[in-house]
Design an enzyme around this catalytic site. Structure first.
Site, mmCIF file in Angstrom:
data_model
loop_
_atom_site.group_PDB
_atom_site.id
_atom_site.type_symbol
_atom_site.label_atom_id
_atom_site.label_comp_id
_atom_site.label_asym_id
_atom_site.label_seq_id
_atom_site.Cartn_x
_atom_site.Cartn_y
_atom_site.Cartn_z
ATOM 1 N N HIS A 25 -0.798 -17.436 23.039
ATOM 2 C CA HIS A 25 0.507 -17.587 22.506
ATOM 3 C C HIS A 25 0.714 -17.621 20.926
ATOM 4 O O HIS A 25 0.567 -18.609 20.244
ATOM 5 C CB HIS A 25 1.374 -18.607 23.068
ATOM 6 C CG HIS A 25 2.731 -18.775 22.584
ATOM 7 N ND1 HIS A 25 3.797 -19.498 23.487
ATOM 8 C CD2 HIS A 25 3.504 -18.370 21.832
ATOM 9 C CE1 HIS A 25 4.909 -19.537 23.067
ATOM 10 N NE2 HIS A 25 4.960 -18.731 22.035
ATOM 11 N N HIS A 27 2.414 -15.356 17.801
ATOM 12 C CA HIS A 27 3.265 -14.222 17.243
ATOM 13 C C HIS A 27 2.471 -13.654 16.139
ATOM 14 O O HIS A 27 2.459 -14.534 14.924
ATOM 15 C CB HIS A 27 4.658 -14.635 17.111
ATOM 16 C CG HIS A 27 5.542 -15.476 18.140
ATOM 17 N ND1 HIS A 27 6.245 -14.588 19.129
ATOM 18 C CD2 HIS A 27 5.477 -16.615 18.796
ATOM 19 C CE1 HIS A 27 6.653 -15.507 19.876
ATOM 20 N NE2 HIS A 27 5.974 -16.289 19.888
ATOM 21 N N HIS A 205 8.966 -16.131 27.222
ATOM 22 C CA HIS A 205 9.337 -17.588 26.821
ATOM 23 C C HIS A 205 10.275 -18.162 27.726
ATOM 24 O O HIS A 205 11.353 -17.711 27.892
ATOM 25 C CB HIS A 205 9.780 -17.562 25.191
ATOM 26 C CG HIS A 205 8.814 -17.162 24.203
ATOM 27 N ND1 HIS A 205 7.896 -16.390 24.349
ATOM 28 C CD2 HIS A 205 8.480 -17.948 23.102
ATOM 29 C CE1 HIS A 205 7.112 -16.199 23.196
ATOM 30 N NE2 HIS A 205 7.437 -17.268 22.449
ATOM 31 N N GLU A 208 11.706 -23.684 26.418
ATOM 32 C CA GLU A 208 11.168 -23.962 25.137
ATOM 33 C C GLU A 208 12.507 -25.219 24.588
ATOM 34 O O GLU A 208 12.173 -26.048 24.179
ATOM 35 C CB GLU A 208 10.959 -22.976 24.132
ATOM 36 C CG GLU A 208 10.657 -23.417 22.466
ATOM 37 C CD GLU A 208 10.443 -22.319 21.803
ATOM 38 O OE1 GLU A 208 10.888 -21.379 22.007
ATOM 39 O OE2 GLU A 208 9.900 -22.464 20.643
ATOM 40 N N ASP A 286 1.540 -20.463 18.327
ATOM 41 C CA ASP A 286 2.822 -19.912 18.246
ATOM 42 C C ASP A 286 2.872 -19.151 16.976
ATOM 43 O O ASP A 286 2.983 -17.983 17.010
ATOM 44 C CB ASP A 286 3.911 -21.061 18.381
ATOM 45 C CG ASP A 286 4.989 -20.524 18.853
ATOM 46 O OD1 ASP A 286 5.167 -19.318 19.267
ATOM 47 O OD2 ASP A 286 6.118 -21.287 19.054
ATOM 48 N N ASP A 287 3.096 -19.885 15.762
ATOM 49 C CA ASP A 287 3.500 -19.400 14.493
ATOM 50 C C ASP A 287 2.983 -20.133 13.566
ATOM 51 O O ASP A 287 3.486 -20.905 12.799
ATOM 52 C CB ASP A 287 4.957 -19.363 14.345
ATOM 53 C CG ASP A 287 5.802 -18.616 15.235
ATOM 54 O OD1 ASP A 287 5.774 -17.130 15.136
ATOM 55 O OD2 ASP A 287 6.299 -19.163 16.367
HETATM 56 N N1 ADE Z 1 9.488 -15.860 18.009
HETATM 57 C C1 ADE Z 1 8.390 -16.517 17.210
HETATM 58 N N2 ADE Z 1 8.234 -17.775 17.565
HETATM 59 C C2 ADE Z 1 8.875 -17.959 18.625
HETATM 60 C C3 ADE Z 1 9.352 -19.197 19.251
HETATM 61 N N3 ADE Z 1 8.659 -20.177 19.262
HETATM 62 N N4 ADE Z 1 10.259 -19.156 20.367
HETATM 63 C C4 ADE Z 1 10.863 -18.130 20.429
HETATM 64 N N5 ADE Z 1 10.720 -16.860 19.949
HETATM 65 C C5 ADE Z 1 9.624 -16.960 18.818
HETATM 66 ZN ZN ZN Z 2 6.350 -18.221 20.824
#
Ligand code: ADE
Ligand code: ZN
Length: 345
Positions: A25, A27, A205, A208, A286-287
């Site tokens: 996971h 992005h 997703h 969350e 994630d990011d």
């Molecule tokens: N796009 C990038 N990060 C995300 C996240 N945590 N939740 C949903 N979309 C995303």
């Molecule tokens: Zn994500």
């Protein structure tokens, strides 16, 4: 099953760094560091509304998912050329390899690029070249998962899928991301049926920020093979029982959940309870450029809050390989490496 030997507490941090793991996971646009945003803006002649790297970084104070997404999509606007996508992918894979990530499944959001006139071929071509070269030069394996933006329409998703179809040999799966609240999985039931008919695995997703019902929808209506995040599952005991019974993996992103205020502190995170109840939890970043850390930063933050033993960490790493879309032979090879690493302490 491999029997995990006791590992002295002082040896555990080194073992957690060294053990092979998969990241499922991430992005790729979320690995765009502020320094690279400024470098690409200059290279491509894009004007940024921030005076400096520091000014941009100081805007990374998020209150919820949407407050992050607004900045994340703005940051991605510096990506224009095949070389930009290559540089982005290559930088992430080099960073992941440093954390002993043996395999990474990268999400990418083509709609945020095609809407600016960037061709699908430019996005997929650059990312794929990065994956191929990183495998040859760093030994890291990777895959590409095209995500549909759920705040956009079903029609837009279908048009994106049509643009992706000539590139299916370089796309390993499909996903669903962006603003969760008010955009249930049901909105994309027909799109995901088409993705599955094309022979690709799908993920989504769910849970969350959105309610546990969205997790059920992702499983029942989309055929999701994993749930990205899924941390709100704990609000529904029946759903947790189902996740355990069906062995559904959750790709949990601890630092993300703190930075987006899903949980107040790491100690409040539900991942320990999910694990204790037998859910197939995996840890991910994630990011990472926005949330304060890559894979091993997430592991360190979780360990500081939960003090898991070596057997739990072995389980988490093993889950990451088992939940991946790699072949059984690849999975066995990575798990054998994991066993050897843990056996050596
Ligand atoms: N796009 C990038 N990060 C995300 C996240 N945590 N939740 C949903 N979309 C995303
Ligand atoms: Zn994500």
């Amino acid at each position: 099953m491999f029997k995990v030997p006791p590992v002295p507490a002082q040896r555990l941090p080194a073992l957690l760094r060294a053990m092979p793991k998969a990241e499922l996971h991430i992005h790729i646009e979320g690995s765009l560091e502020p320094e690279m945003i400024f470098a690409l803006a200059q290279r491509n002649g894009v004007q940024l509304p921030y005076a400096s790297v520091e000014a941009l970084r100081s805007a990374y104070a998020f209150t919820d998912l949407q407050s992050f997404l607004d900045i994340y999509y703005a940051g991605a606007s510096v990506l224009l050329h095949e070389q930009d996508f290559y540089d982005l992918g290559r930088a992430y894979l080099a960073r992941a390899a440093m954390d002993n990530v043996a395999h990474a499944e990268l999400f990418f959001d083509p709609q945020t690029h095609t809407a600016r006139g960037v061709a699908m071929e430019t996005v997929v071509g650059g990312l794929h070249r990065a994956c191929v070269e990183a495998r040859a030069e760093l030994g890291i394996s990777s895959a590409l998962i095209l995500c549909f933006l759920r705040h956009l329409s079903e029609e837009d998703a279908f048009a994106t899928l049509a643009e992706a179809e000539p590139h299916l040999a370089r796309i390993d799966g499909f996903g669903l991301d962006s603003s969760e609240k008010g955009n249930p999985p049901s909105k994309f039931e027909r799109v995901f049926a088409r993705c599955r008919a094309l022979g690709k695995p799908v993920v989504a997703h769910a849970g969350e920020e959105g309610p546990p019902e969205y997790i059920g929808q992702a499983l029942d209506l989309l055929g999701s093979a994993r749930i990205d995040h899924g941390v709100r599952a704990l609000e529904d005991a029946g759903l947790v029982a189902r996740l355990v019974r069906e062995g559904v993996p959750l790709t949990v992103c601890p630092l993300s959940n703190i930075r987006l205020c899903v949980f107040k502190t790491m100690a409040d995170h539900t991942l320990g309870q999910l694990l204790a109840q037998g859910v197939k939890v995996t840890l991910n970043s994630d990011d990472p450029a926005y949330f304060g850390g890559y894979m091993n930063d997430n592991i360190r933050a979780v360990q500081a809050a939960f003090h898991f033993d070596a057997a739990t960490w072995y389980r988490l790493a093993r889950n990451s390989f088992e939940a991946s879309f790699a072949s059984d032979a690849e999975k066995s090879g990575w798990i054998a490496r994991l066993d050897a690493c843990v056996a050596a302490g």
